[in-house]
Design a protein around this motif. Structure first.
Motif, short mmCIF file in Angstrom:
data_model
loop_
_atom_site.label_atom_id
_atom_site.label_comp_id
_atom_site.label_asym_id
_atom_site.label_seq_id
_atom_site.Cartn_x
_atom_site.Cartn_y
_atom_site.Cartn_z
N LEU A 105 42.90 46.30 -14.51
CA LEU A 105 41.97 45.71 -15.45
C LEU A 105 41.76 46.60 -16.67
O LEU A 105 41.85 46.15 -17.79
N LEU A 106 41.49 47.85 -16.47
CA LEU A 106 41.20 48.76 -17.57
C LEU A 106 42.36 49.66 -17.92
O LEU A 106 42.39 50.25 -18.98
N LEU A 107 43.28 49.81 -17.04
CA LEU A 107 44.27 50.87 -17.14
C LEU A 107 45.58 50.35 -17.70
O LEU A 107 45.84 49.17 -17.72
N GLY A 108 46.42 51.26 -18.15
CA GLY A 108 47.68 50.89 -18.76
C GLY A 108 48.76 50.52 -17.76
O GLY A 108 49.82 50.09 -18.14
N HIS A 146 38.15 55.93 -19.95
CA HIS A 146 38.50 54.81 -19.06
C HIS A 146 38.27 55.18 -17.60
O HIS A 146 37.88 54.34 -16.80
N ARG A 147 38.51 56.43 -17.25
CA ARG A 147 38.26 56.87 -15.87
C ARG A 147 36.77 56.76 -15.55
O ARG A 147 36.39 56.27 -14.49
N ARG A 148 35.93 57.25 -16.47
CA ARG A 148 34.47 57.16 -16.24
C ARG A 148 34.03 55.71 -16.08
O ARG A 148 33.23 55.39 -15.21
N LYS A 149 34.56 54.84 -16.94
CA LYS A 149 34.20 53.42 -16.88
C LYS A 149 34.65 52.81 -15.56
O LYS A 149 33.91 52.04 -14.94
N ALA A 164 37.39 47.09 -4.26
CA ALA A 164 36.93 47.32 -5.63
C ALA A 164 37.99 48.10 -6.42
O ALA A 164 38.25 47.80 -7.59
N CYS A 165 38.60 49.09 -5.77
CA CYS A 165 39.67 49.84 -6.44
C CYS A 165 40.87 48.94 -6.70
O CYS A 165 41.50 49.02 -7.75
N GLY A 166 41.18 48.08 -5.75
CA GLY A 166 42.30 47.15 -5.90
C GLY A 166 42.11 46.19 -7.06
O GLY A 166 43.07 45.82 -7.73
N GLU A 167 40.88 45.79 -7.32
CA GLU A 167 40.62 44.90 -8.46
C GLU A 167 40.89 45.57 -9.79
O GLU A 167 41.31 44.93 -10.74
N ILE A 168 40.63 46.84 -9.86
CA ILE A 168 40.89 47.57 -11.11
C ILE A 168 42.34 48.00 -11.19
O ILE A 168 42.89 48.17 -12.27
#
Length: 161
Positions: free
Chosen positions: A4-7, A17-20, A38-42
């Protein structure tokens, strides 16, 4: 699964991005979601989350401290050698030729600058692997004419056999 947030897998993730990501995962976890889901969603694994948390708690900035490969490669091309390859490829007599023709021509003259693959690598790094100089781009093939006769003497042909 890009995240979701990561490249994506193998990409460097900024500290912001890590903090978010840690904040979002913590928020989801307090709302009742499991850490793994939750980790899998990101798009990260639980081990990555733990490593990020440790880095943020350890020195506070959360920056990635990897330096890259420490290996020294003695046969790597120097900046001057790479520049010489570029200058050679852009000379008028070689501007329209690919490295597969430039390197043998230089070898006939007794000059060795680099291998053919080195020429391709340097040209690729400088976005010059396409057609250079006066070389024409490839042409689209001509359409085959489709003729239809709806009556006598409308289409004529010949046979050379």
């Amino acid at each position: 699964m890009g995240g979701l947030l990561l490249g994506g897998r193998g990409r460097l993730t900024s500290a912001a991005h890590r903090r978010k990501a840690i904040e979002l995962i913590s928020e989801a976890h307090t709302a009742g979601a499991g850490l793994v889901s939750a980790c899998g969603e990101i798009g990260i694994c639980l081990r990555t989350l733990k490593r990020w948390r440790q880095r943020l708690l350890g020195d506070g900035d959360g920056e990635d401290r990897r330096q890259g490969s420490p290996r020294h490669i003695p046969h790597r091309l120097t900046v001057e050698e790479r520049q010489r390859i570029l200058l050679t490829c852009n000379q008028p007599q070689y501007a329209a030729l690919p490295p597969s023709q430039i390197v043998p021509d230089l070898a006939d003259q007794g000059i060795f600058i680099g291998s053919e693959s080195s020429f391709y690598r340097v040209l690729h790094d400088h976005d010059q692997v396409h057609r250079r100089g006066r070389a024409r781009p490839p042409q689209e093939p001509r359409r085959v004419p489709r003729l239809r006769a709806t009556g006598p003497n409308q289409v004529w042909s010949w046979d050379i056999s």
